[in-house]
Design a protein around this motif. Structure first.
Motif, PDB file in Angstrom:
ATOM      1  N   ARG A   1      -9.425  -9.476  13.598  1.00 43.85           N
ATOM      2  CA  ARG A   1      -8.950  -8.974  14.782  1.00 43.85           C
ATOM      3  C   ARG A   1      -9.605  -8.511  15.554  1.00 43.85           C
ATOM      4  NH1 ARG A   1      -8.380  -5.300  10.578  1.00 43.85           N
ATOM      5  NH2 ARG A   1     -10.613  -3.681  11.026  1.00 43.85           N
ATOM      6  N   HIS A   2     -11.016  -8.266  15.405  1.00 44.41           N
ATOM      7  CA  HIS A   2     -12.168  -8.493  17.184  1.00 44.41           C
ATOM      8  C   HIS A   2     -12.758  -9.490  16.915  1.00 44.41           C
ATOM      9  CE1 HIS A   2     -11.472  -3.735  15.880  1.00 44.41           C
ATOM     10  NE2 HIS A   2     -11.418  -4.686  15.137  1.00 44.41           N
TER      11      HIS A   2
ATOM     12  N   LYS B   1     -11.800  -7.103   3.666  1.00 42.89           N
ATOM     13  CA  LYS B   1     -12.069  -6.560   4.807  1.00 42.89           C
ATOM     14  C   LYS B   1     -12.577  -7.182   5.766  1.00 42.89           C
ATOM     15  CE  LYS B   1     -11.141  -2.588   2.860  1.00 42.89           C
ATOM     16  NZ  LYS B   1      -9.550  -1.988   3.610  1.00 42.89           N
ATOM     17  N   GLY B   2     -14.103  -7.517   5.746  1.00 47.50           N
ATOM     18  CA  GLY B   2     -14.810  -8.657   6.969  1.00 47.50           C
ATOM     19  C   GLY B   2     -14.029  -9.430   7.634  1.00 47.50           C
TER      20      GLY B   2
ATOM     21  N   TYR C   1     -16.126  -1.027   7.681  1.00 48.50           N
ATOM     22  CA  TYR C   1     -14.969  -1.175   9.168  1.00 48.50           C
ATOM     23  C   TYR C   1     -15.129   0.111   9.186  1.00 48.50           C
ATOM     24  CZ  TYR C   1     -16.473  -4.994   6.166  1.00 48.50           C
ATOM     25  OH  TYR C   1     -17.417  -6.436   5.283  1.00 48.50           O
TER      26      TYR C   1
ATOM     27  N   TRP D   1     -21.343  -3.778  10.499  1.00 47.48           N
ATOM     28  CA  TRP D   1     -20.242  -2.505  10.366  1.00 47.48           C
ATOM     29  C   TRP D   1     -19.552  -2.069   8.965  1.00 47.48           C
ATOM     30  CZ3 TRP D   1     -14.707  -4.036  13.167  1.00 47.48           C
ATOM     31  CH2 TRP D   1     -14.554  -2.899  12.930  1.00 47.48           C
ATOM     32  N   GLY D   2     -20.065  -3.751   8.651  1.00 44.86           N
ATOM     33  CA  GLY D   2     -19.337  -3.013   7.384  1.00 44.86           C
ATOM     34  C   GLY D   2     -19.857  -2.626   6.048  1.00 44.86           C
TER      35      GLY D   2
ATOM     36  N   HIS E   1     -20.030   4.265  13.870  1.00 44.25           N
ATOM     37  CA  HIS E   1     -19.629   3.296  13.110  1.00 44.25           C
ATOM     38  C   HIS E   1     -20.666   1.996  12.146  1.00 44.25           C
ATOM     39  CE1 HIS E   1     -14.977   2.418  14.451  1.00 44.25           C
ATOM     40  NE2 HIS E   1     -15.431   2.405  15.292  1.00 44.25           N
TER      41      HIS E   1
ATOM     42  N   GLU F   1     -14.354   2.897   8.385  1.00 42.78           N
ATOM     43  CA  GLU F   1     -13.469   4.407   7.288  1.00 42.78           C
ATOM     44  C   GLU F   1     -14.252   4.959   7.039  1.00 42.78           C
ATOM     45  OE1 GLU F   1     -11.193   2.125   4.666  1.00 42.78           O
ATOM     46  OE2 GLU F   1     -10.921   0.245   5.551  1.00 42.78           O
TER      47      GLU F   1
ATOM     48  N   ARG G   1     -14.721  -6.370   0.057  1.00 42.31           N
ATOM     49  CA  ARG G   1     -15.594  -5.813   1.046  1.00 42.31           C
ATOM     50  C   ARG G   1     -16.019  -7.646   1.852  1.00 42.31           C
ATOM     51  NH1 ARG G   1     -19.724  -1.140   2.060  1.00 42.31           N
ATOM     52  NH2 ARG G   1     -19.259  -1.570   0.276  1.00 42.31           N
TER      53      ARG G   1
ATOM     54  N   ALA H   1     -11.541  -7.713   9.580  1.00 40.02           N
ATOM     55  CA  ALA H   1     -12.019  -7.119  10.583  1.00 40.02           C
ATOM     56  C   ALA H   1     -12.979  -8.372  11.864  1.00 40.02           C
ATOM     57  CB  ALA H   1     -12.853  -6.205  10.156  1.00 40.02           C
TER      58      ALA H   1
ATOM     59  N   THR I   1     -20.476  -8.226  12.304  1.00 36.29           N
ATOM     60  CA  THR I   1     -19.993  -8.185  11.165  1.00 36.29           C
ATOM     61  C   THR I   1     -20.213  -6.843  10.111  1.00 36.29           C
ATOM     62  OG1 THR I   1     -17.931  -8.945  12.112  1.00 36.29           O
ATOM     63  CG2 THR I   1     -17.566  -8.413  10.387  1.00 36.29           C
TER      64      THR I   1
END
Length: 379
Positions: free
Chosen positions: A117-118, A110-111, A146, A140-141, A203, A148, A107, A114, A137
């Motif tokens: 990326r954003h 990926k965080g 994120y 969201w996680g 999300h 998914e 996590r 993310a 973020t």
């Protein structure tokens, strides 16, 4: 009273640890799949009669006949929603277990991806609403891994089923009316109005009444679209939610006391575990989910996404006398013997207990499913 996520104390969605309140909602990283049979509509005369009686009440609240026809076209009674609602397990995970999942290596990794990326969107949200990009973020996680696991259960079917069931009928009828108004306002089509089995959407897993109050159209396309693959509106809505609930710009959520940068009220959610000094923003995070574990999970994951390391403090052995390192070793050894624990995160969940029971049975032992120091030694 405004119904917000704080009022939504349910075990939302079939999502890992999930419970929107009490233990805090943590979403499993498993990929989204098709709906199981029990989450597809089945004939139910009582439900049909309830919908017919609901229509005049919806009209009185401003829902048009056209919207009602569109919303209920293809909708129906979902038996799996009732089963999940009635069979929620009441339990509390330790903070150590909670954080093992909330701020797992996957996590965190990926965080960070993310966030990068954003970055431009999140920086713009931080500038507009004052909420740290890492905090947005992290929410969201925890809420949808994120994006998914946004949920694919039709919201009209889910909320109308729960409203008909009656255990929390008034609450879910409010959610149903708000969901219909989302359709009426043109923010989303009926086919895309999906979420968890209990109606949390998109999300950032907003319930319909929270969406109505807090969702924003940040990208300026005329729709507050929290379902899209583009998470912009969803992330903005989470930031707006925190901001309107009193987020203080430039103030941390808190910190582990041993970090040396702690100010505020000190709490120790798990006896013998780390202590945390928390600020008013910690309480604002709890408006999103009224759980100390959830708020610490968001704050700690945000810190990790921002580059901080793990907690410095240690947790005591569990009720079985095992430390996290012991539990990880137990899972690794069971898996190596062919008894799949579903991973080695140190959390003794259903999959690990099944593996323990299978191992115990293979040795002619009582299949209790309980871990122990003796079991670890035998492996």
């Amino acid at each position: 009273m405004i119904l917000t996520r704080r009022n939504f104390t349910l075990g939302c969605a079939a999502l890992g640890l999930s419970a929107c309140g009490g233990t805090g909602a943590i979403v499993s990283p498993a990929p989204q799949t098709g709906l199981p049979a029990d989450l597809r509509p089945v004939p139910n005369a009582g439900y049909d009669a309830w919908v017919a009686a609901f229509r005049p009440r919806a009209r009185a609240q401003g829902v048009s006949d056209a919207t009602l026809n569109t919303g209920f076209r293809g909708a129906g009674y979902l038996p799996g929603v009732i089963e999940r609602d009635r069979n929620q397990v009441e339990f509390r995970r330790t903070l150590e277990d909670y954080l093992s999942i909330a701020a797992s290596d996957e996590r965190v990794t990926k965080g960070r991806a993310a966030l990068n990326r954003h970055r431009s969107t999140l920086n713009a949200l931080e500038s507009r609403y004052g909420v740290d990009a890492e905090i947005i973020t992290a929410i969201w996680g925890l809420e949808s891994f994120y994006g998914e696991r946004r949920g694919n259960v039709p919201v009209i079917s889910a909320t109308s089923t729960l409203a008909y069931d009656g255990r929390r009928g008034s609450f879910f009828e409010k959610q149903l009316v708000s969901a219909l108004k989302i359709l009426q306002n043109g923010d989303i089509t009926a086919s895309r109005l999906t979420g968890s089995w209990a109606g949390a959407m998109g999300h950032t897993q907003f319930i319909p009444t929270s969406y109505d109050t807090f969702a924003v159209d940040f990208d300026g396309d005329g729709r507050r679209d929290i379902w899209s693959d583009d998470p912009t509106d969803a992330l903005a809505s989470a930031a707006a939610y925190l901001s309107r609930n009193g987020w203080s710009r430039g103030t941390r959520w808190g910190a582990e006391v041993s970090s040396g940068a702690a100010e505020g009220r000190v709490i120790q959610p798990q006896p013998g575990g780390p202590r945390f000094a928390v600020t008013r923003n910690f309480n604002v995070i709890k408006r999103y989910n009224n759980s100390d574990s959830y708020a610490i999970g968001v704050g700690h994951l945000a810190d990790r996404i921002g580059g901080a390391g793990p907690l410095r403090g240690s947790f005591p052995p569990d009720e079985f006398g095992l430390t996290k390192r012991d539990r990880i070793a137990l899972q690794e050894r069971l898996t190596s013997r062919g008894f799949d624990t579903g991973g080695s995160d140190g959390v003794i969940g259903p999959k690990t207990r099944e593996a323990i029971s299978a191992y115990q049975a293979s040795r002619g032992l009582p299949a209790t499913g309980d871990p122990s120091v003796e079991l670890l030694r035998s492996l």
